[in-house]
Structure formats: structure tokens, C-alpha cells
Design an enzyme around this catalytic site. Structure first.
Site, mmCIF file in Angstrom:
data_model
loop_
_atom_site.group_PDB
_atom_site.id
_atom_site.type_symbol
_atom_site.label_atom_id
_atom_site.label_comp_id
_atom_site.label_asym_id
_atom_site.label_seq_id
_atom_site.Cartn_x
_atom_site.Cartn_y
_atom_site.Cartn_z
ATOM 1 N N LYS A 22 36.307 -19.996 45.319
ATOM 2 C CA LYS A 22 37.277 -19.756 44.544
ATOM 3 C C LYS A 22 37.386 -18.391 44.522
ATOM 4 O O LYS A 22 38.689 -17.716 44.580
ATOM 5 C CB LYS A 22 36.888 -20.185 43.059
ATOM 6 C CG LYS A 22 37.607 -19.503 41.914
ATOM 7 C CD LYS A 22 37.154 -19.992 40.500
ATOM 8 C CE LYS A 22 36.132 -19.463 39.948
ATOM 9 N NZ LYS A 22 36.300 -18.185 39.668
ATOM 10 N N ASN A 23 36.373 -17.469 44.483
ATOM 11 C CA ASN A 23 36.379 -16.098 44.323
ATOM 12 C C ASN A 23 36.680 -15.285 45.720
ATOM 13 O O ASN A 23 37.036 -13.995 45.552
ATOM 14 C CB ASN A 23 34.892 -15.430 43.775
ATOM 15 C CG ASN A 23 34.696 -15.789 42.332
ATOM 16 O OD1 ASN A 23 35.430 -16.356 41.798
ATOM 17 N ND2 ASN A 23 33.766 -15.557 41.884
ATOM 18 N N CYS A 117 36.803 -12.280 26.440
ATOM 19 C CA CYS A 117 36.561 -13.713 26.889
ATOM 20 C C CYS A 117 35.118 -14.327 26.433
ATOM 21 O O CYS A 117 34.177 -13.268 26.022
ATOM 22 C CB CYS A 117 36.942 -13.910 28.445
ATOM 23 S SG CYS A 117 35.409 -13.353 29.537
ATOM 24 N N ARG A 122 34.606 -7.762 29.033
ATOM 25 C CA ARG A 122 35.344 -7.619 30.532
ATOM 26 C C ARG A 122 36.375 -7.022 30.510
ATOM 27 O O ARG A 122 37.378 -7.518 30.955
ATOM 28 C CB ARG A 122 35.545 -9.116 30.982
ATOM 29 C CG ARG A 122 34.188 -10.105 31.099
ATOM 30 C CD ARG A 122 34.554 -11.478 31.676
ATOM 31 N NE ARG A 122 34.532 -11.481 33.022
ATOM 32 C CZ ARG A 122 34.638 -12.327 33.837
ATOM 33 N NH1 ARG A 122 34.730 -13.675 33.282
ATOM 34 N NH2 ARG A 122 34.400 -12.455 35.103
ATOM 35 N N PRO A 123 36.380 -5.580 30.301
ATOM 36 C CA PRO A 123 37.574 -4.635 30.426
ATOM 37 C C PRO A 123 38.126 -4.484 31.938
ATOM 38 O O PRO A 123 37.433 -4.903 32.781
ATOM 39 C CB PRO A 123 37.048 -3.340 29.754
ATOM 40 C CG PRO A 123 35.552 -3.346 30.069
ATOM 41 C CD PRO A 123 35.067 -4.626 30.298
ATOM 42 N N VAL A 124 39.067 -3.815 32.095
ATOM 43 C CA VAL A 124 39.618 -3.547 33.503
ATOM 44 C C VAL A 124 39.741 -1.964 33.517
ATOM 45 O O VAL A 124 40.530 -1.647 34.368
ATOM 46 C CB VAL A 124 40.881 -3.953 33.634
ATOM 47 C CG1 VAL A 124 40.890 -5.813 33.917
ATOM 48 C CG2 VAL A 124 41.948 -3.935 32.485
ATOM 49 N N ASP A 306 26.335 -15.417 38.362
ATOM 50 C CA ASP A 306 26.958 -16.669 38.438
ATOM 51 C C ASP A 306 26.074 -18.044 38.747
ATOM 52 O O ASP A 306 26.396 -19.093 38.689
ATOM 53 C CB ASP A 306 27.990 -16.867 39.568
ATOM 54 C CG ASP A 306 29.462 -15.845 38.921
ATOM 55 O OD1 ASP A 306 29.358 -15.511 37.732
ATOM 56 O OD2 ASP A 306 30.511 -15.778 39.941
ATOM 57 N N ARG A 398 37.786 -25.369 36.257
ATOM 58 C CA ARG A 398 38.049 -24.132 36.768
ATOM 59 C C ARG A 398 37.609 -23.812 38.168
ATOM 60 O O ARG A 398 38.204 -23.170 38.981
ATOM 61 C CB ARG A 398 38.067 -23.052 35.655
ATOM 62 C CG ARG A 398 38.870 -23.124 34.565
ATOM 63 C CD ARG A 398 38.660 -21.766 33.836
ATOM 64 N NE ARG A 398 38.634 -20.602 34.442
ATOM 65 C CZ ARG A 398 37.753 -19.651 34.473
ATOM 66 N NH1 ARG A 398 36.822 -19.527 33.220
ATOM 67 N NH2 ARG A 398 37.786 -18.549 35.245
HETATM 68 C C1 UD1 Z 1 33.948 -11.323 39.539
HETATM 69 C C2 UD1 Z 1 33.724 -12.893 39.794
HETATM 70 C C3 UD1 Z 1 32.693 -13.260 38.867
HETATM 71 C C4 UD1 Z 1 31.547 -12.785 38.704
HETATM 72 C C5 UD1 Z 1 31.526 -11.426 38.672
HETATM 73 C C6 UD1 Z 1 30.210 -10.511 38.624
HETATM 74 C C7 UD1 Z 1 36.028 -13.400 40.920
HETATM 75 C C8 UD1 Z 1 37.206 -13.812 40.511
HETATM 76 N N1 UD1 Z 1 35.028 -13.333 39.786
HETATM 77 O O1 UD1 Z 1 34.475 -11.138 38.224
HETATM 78 O O2 UD1 Z 1 32.725 -14.847 39.272
HETATM 79 O O3 UD1 Z 1 30.840 -13.337 37.615
HETATM 80 O O4 UD1 Z 1 32.395 -10.841 39.523
HETATM 81 O O5 UD1 Z 1 29.653 -10.919 40.153
HETATM 82 O O6 UD1 Z 1 35.663 -12.766 42.085
HETATM 83 N N2 UD1 Z 1 33.639 -3.969 34.242
HETATM 84 C C9 UD1 Z 1 34.139 -2.928 33.450
HETATM 85 N N3 UD1 Z 1 35.300 -2.447 33.352
HETATM 86 C C10 UD1 Z 1 36.050 -2.784 34.641
HETATM 87 C C11 UD1 Z 1 35.630 -4.050 35.496
HETATM 88 C C12 UD1 Z 1 34.341 -4.527 35.040
HETATM 89 O O7 UD1 Z 1 33.368 -2.605 32.360
HETATM 90 O O8 UD1 Z 1 37.312 -2.317 34.674
HETATM 91 C C13 UD1 Z 1 32.371 -4.636 33.819
HETATM 92 C C14 UD1 Z 1 32.429 -6.051 33.436
HETATM 93 O O9 UD1 Z 1 32.485 -6.140 32.081
HETATM 94 C C15 UD1 Z 1 30.926 -6.627 33.816
HETATM 95 C C16 UD1 Z 1 30.870 -5.496 35.150
HETATM 96 O O10 UD1 Z 1 31.549 -4.619 35.091
HETATM 97 O O11 UD1 Z 1 29.869 -6.225 32.712
HETATM 98 C C17 UD1 Z 1 31.074 -6.569 36.263
HETATM 99 O O12 UD1 Z 1 32.366 -7.134 36.228
HETATM 100 P P1 UD1 Z 1 33.253 -7.656 37.550
HETATM 101 O O13 UD1 Z 1 32.368 -7.344 38.776
HETATM 102 O O14 UD1 Z 1 34.535 -6.708 37.455
HETATM 103 O O15 UD1 Z 1 33.559 -9.036 37.175
HETATM 104 P P2 UD1 Z 1 35.077 -9.903 37.902
HETATM 105 O O16 UD1 Z 1 35.410 -8.934 39.083
HETATM 106 O O17 UD1 Z 1 35.739 -9.751 36.592
#
Ligand code: UD1
Length: 419
Positions: A22-23, A117, A122-124, A306, A398
Site C-alpha cells: 500500500k505505502n 487522526c 500528524r501535521p504536514v 507499523d 484500508r
Molecule cells: C508513513 C506511512 C505510515 C508509517 C509512517 C512512519 C504511508 C502512506 N504511510 O506515514 O504507514 O507509519 O510513514 O513510518 O507511507 N510529521 C510532522 N510534520 C510533517 C510530517 C510528519 O511533524 O509535516 C511527524 C508525524 O506526526 C510523525 C513523524 O513526523 O510523528 C513521521 O511521520 P511521517 O513519516 O510523515 O508519516 P507518514 O508519511 O504520514
């Protein structure tokens, strides 16, 4: 809502094949936006998250065709709409993956902010800060990210924190930017390498994926490609863990063990015998109870977050005390309360769980809270005495393809109860 009824106590044995990851698939589907030509993706898993991203692309005007061999042809040229609406984004945070490609190809994008969530905020912000450094103008308005750029400009960017989808978003955006982009403090997950390989097969110039520094030399356009989605390492790890908690003896086929080394080491520490070749992993758990194993989650190549919930179950029935530290996500211990309802003895303080192994678990009605939490509840049900009912299994659909079918094939007794 559908539920799973699990009659526990069966030892798993036999062989199963891993589904596509999936990822890996999600960013690859988003990457089709970058090309004017058709992209063929093979071995896509049949999962709700894949349906969601197709729905998203379809709502923008992409054409998606499925042939008799289950290969998808995706044509994302000339999208009419560049908006990812909240209804879709709220069900799948990974929808943010269309931001980079839309900006690079169309110079604009409007994406609903994913919000919180079940496993933390989980911010961006890392995605947005990095895209700004490629020259994008980004505003947050009415719950939406509104982004625009005339032409993205290559830059040297150091991520403020390691992010998987953030690294993927930037890698995709930079393929069509002007000049060279150098990304540091990047994620090194195998799915990053997969995406780079796919983009390179479309004519992108990316090097260093899987290392600390990714270099992307922008190109004018990307062309057609065919790409086979690699196997899902987390699905494989989940089935191995299922064997570990049921004194099982199984082989998971189609998975490259290099993607799962930390998990394999920990399963060994727990007392499992593991053997593997380039394309499969076998596990045999002869010990009565697993040995306790301490686990600290961290970005690849460390132990994957995960797989944390699944290891909670291995430790829960172990013959000792163990510690799990969750360093990637805040609030990713939602499964613990449910596991304790099945007889586990686990206490959580912040990001640290202390697990006192117990000789056996008993079935109960439990509720899934997120994807991997649901997997752990199924594992607990498999080794518990009596019947377990797992509610809210839409979470599991999912990310796991036909999970009850695959586990039943290995000897489990799981029935899907209609809503
Ligand atoms: C991806 C995977 C998910 C996995 C995660 C960590 C996909 C679709 N999903 O999620 O299955 O659990 O990697 O291996 O590939 N963070 C921030 N700001 C940001 C982005 C992230 O603070 O802009 C933080 C997140 O809250 C979290 C950490 O960074 O604590 C890692 O998150 P991230 O690697 O971005 O996870 P995803 O890409 O959402």
C-alpha cells in the site's frame, strides 16, 4: 459495521503470498499526475486506501482502467480539477501525496488539511515548508492548503524532521522543477527507493534514494512507464508475527527479507526460527511462549512503527517483561487498552509501554482504532482462548488485502460478520 469473529487457538501453518505494498502504491498513483502519458501499475493491492486515492484522482478528471490481468492504466493528463476535497482527505491522510505532483505539473493545488487522526496530530508542516523552499506560495484558508507556483525552482532543502510522505512529495515535485534539488534529512524507507525507481523509469533524474541525501535534477516532462508494485513488508511482518503468537510454521512468499531485517532480528530474539531466501521468509515458533523483546520504533532501517502493535501481542504472551518505546508517533498505543481487555498486562506512560507477559489471553469484544491496532487485535484473537469479536474492521480493510481469507488459508478460524 462489519466485524471479525475469531475462534482462537489454532496453530498457523502453510504458505501465503504477500500482496503489493500500500505505502509503495499510494505515492506511485499520485506520481501519475506528473506525466501526460499513460502509466501502467501492476500488482496493486485491493484495498480501501487504493480505492480512495483512485476516487481522488477520478474526481480530478483522471482516467483509470483495469484490464483482465488486474493491471491498472492511469491517465492523469489534463486534469480538470486540482482540488482534493475534505471528504476524501479525512479518510486517508496520504491524499497529501497529490500536492507535490499537482504543484509541479499544474502550478497550483488545493488540498484539504488532513487534520488529526487516531495516532496523533500528524501535521504536514514539513511538506509545506519544503515546498515553499522550491518556490511555492502556500496559504492555509478555510481548512484547505492553497498552493501555487509559476515554476518550481530546485533548491537545497533539509527537512526539519524525517517524514516518509514528505520526502515522497518533495521528490515528486522536484522532478519537474528547474535545476537541481538536494534533499537531506530524508526518509530512507524502501518505498522511497521504489518511488525513485518508478520516477526514473519515467525519465526523472533522481539519485541517492535510500541514503541520507537525495539529488533530483529537474526534467521538462515525464513519459509513460509500467511498474510492478513490490510486496508489502508490513503485511509480511504481520503474518510472521501471527505465526509467532500461534506456535506456527509458515512461509510468506514474494517478500525481500532485506526490507524487514529489524523485524526478523526481533522475531529471532523472541525465540522464532527464521530462514529466508531472496524472495521469501519462513518462520517456525516451537517455543511454548515467546521470549520478551524490547522494541524502539524509529525511521527505517530501524524497527518500523507499523509493526509496533503486532509486537505488543508477541510480548503480551511472552514469559517475561518487555518495554516498547514508540518514538515515531505520539498516541500510538490505542490498541493497549483493548489488549488489556483480553487479559494482557500492559501499562503505558507517554511513549513507553511496559508489558508483563501472561500465559494466555481470553477472547473478548474489542474495537479497532487504527490500521495496525486492528492487526494486533486479530493477532491477539488468534492466540486467545475462546472467541474474539473485532469491531470497526474498516480500519483493517484500508491496509490488509483479504486478511481473514489469508489467515484462514493458514489454518485460522475467522468469519466476517455482516453489519
Ligand atoms: C508513513 C506511512 C505510515 C508509517 C509512517 C512512519 C504511508 C502512506 N504511510 O506515514 O504507514 O507509519 O510513514 O513510518 O507511507 N510529521 C510532522 N510534520 C510533517 C510530517 C510528519 O511533524 O509535516 C511527524 C508525524 O506526526 C510523525 C513523524 O513526523 O510523528 C513521521 O511521520 P511521517 O513519516 O510523515 O508519516 P507518514 O508519511 O504520514
Amino acid at each position: 459495521m462489519e466485524k471479525l469473529l475469531i475462534k482462537g487457538g489454532n496453530n498457523l501453518s502453510g504458505k501465503i503470498k504477500c500482496s503489493g505494498a500500500k505505502n509503495a502504491a499510494l505515492p506511485m498513483i499520485a506520481a501519475t499526475i506528473l506525466s501526460d502519458e499513460k502509466i501502467i501499475l501492476k500488482n496493486l493491492p485491493y484495498l480501501q486506501d487504493i480505492t480512495t486515492i483512485f476516487e481522488l484522482l477520478g474526481s480530478m478528471g483522471a482516467e483509470i482502467l483495469l484490464d483482465e490481468n488486474m493491471n491498472f492504466t492511469i491517465s492523469s493528463s489534463n486534469l480538470k480539477d486540482i482540488e482534493a476535497r475534505y471528504e476524501l482527505v479525512k479518510t486517508m491522510r496520504a491524499s497529501i501525496l497529490v500536492l507535490g505532483p499537482l504543484l509541479a505539473k499544474y502550478g497550483k493545488a488545493k488540498i484539504a488539511l488532513p487534520g488529526g487522526c487516531a495516532i496523533g496530530t500528524r501535521p504536514v508542516n514539513f511538506h509545506l515548508d519544503a515546498l515553499k523552499q522550491l518556490g511555492a506560495e502556500i496559504n492555509l484558508k478555510n481548512g484547505y492548503i492553497e498552493a501555487s507556483a509559476k515554476k518550481l525552482q530546485g533548491n537545497k532543502i533539509k527537512f526539519d524532521g524525517v517524514t516518509v510522505t514528505g520526502t515522497e512529495n518533495l521528490m515528486m515535485a522536484a522532478t519537474l522543477a528547474e535545476g537541481r534539488t538536494i534533499l537531506t534529512n530524508v526518509a530512507k524507507e524502501p518505498e522511497i527507493i521504489d518511488l525513485a525507481e518508478m520516477l526514473n523509469s519515467m525519465g526523472a533524474k533522481i539519485s541517492g534514494a535510500g541514503s541520507d541525501e537525495i539529488i533530483i535534477d529537474g526534467v521538462e516532462s515525464l513519459h509513460r512507464t509500467e511498474y510492478v508494485i513490490p510486496a508489502d513488508r508490513i503485511e509480511a511482518g504481520t503474518y510472521l508475527a501471527a505465526a509467532a503468537v500461534t506456535n506456527g510454521n509458515i512461509t510468506v512468499e514474494g517478500i525481500n527479507p532485506k526490507r524487514l531485517m529489524k523485524v526478523i532480528y526481533k522475531l529471532n530474539d523472541a525465540g522464532a526460527q527464521i530462514s529466508h531466501d531472496e524472495n521469501s521468509i519462513s518462520i517456525s515458533m516451537k517455543k511454548d511462549r515467546p521470549r520478551p523483546v524490547d522494541v524502539t520504533t524509529a525511521p527505517f532501517p530501524e524497527f518500523p512503527t507499523d509493526m509496533q502493535a503486532q509486537f505488543s501481542v508477541i510480548n503480551a504472551i511472552s514469559n517475561g517483561t518487555s518495554n516498547i518505546y514508540e518514538t515515531v508517533f505520539e498516541n500510538r498505543f490505542m490498541h493497549i487498552l483493548e489488549l488489556n481487555r483480553m487479559g494482557c498486562d500492559i501499562t503505558v506512560q507517554g511513549n513507553h509501554a511496559v508489558i508483563n507477559g501472561v500465559p494466555s489471553l481470553y477472547g473478548a469484544e474489542v474495537m479497532a482504532t487504527d490500521l495496525r491496532a486492528s492487526a494486533s487485535l486479530i493477532l491477539a484473537g488468534l492466540c486467545a482462548k475462546g472467541e474474539t469479536i473485532v469491531d470497526r474492521i474498516y480500519h483493517i480493510d484500508r491496509g490488509y488485502e483479504r486478511i481473514e481469507e489469508k489467515l484462514n488459508y493458514l489454518g485460522a478460524d475467522i468469519t466476517r460478520l455482516p453489519s
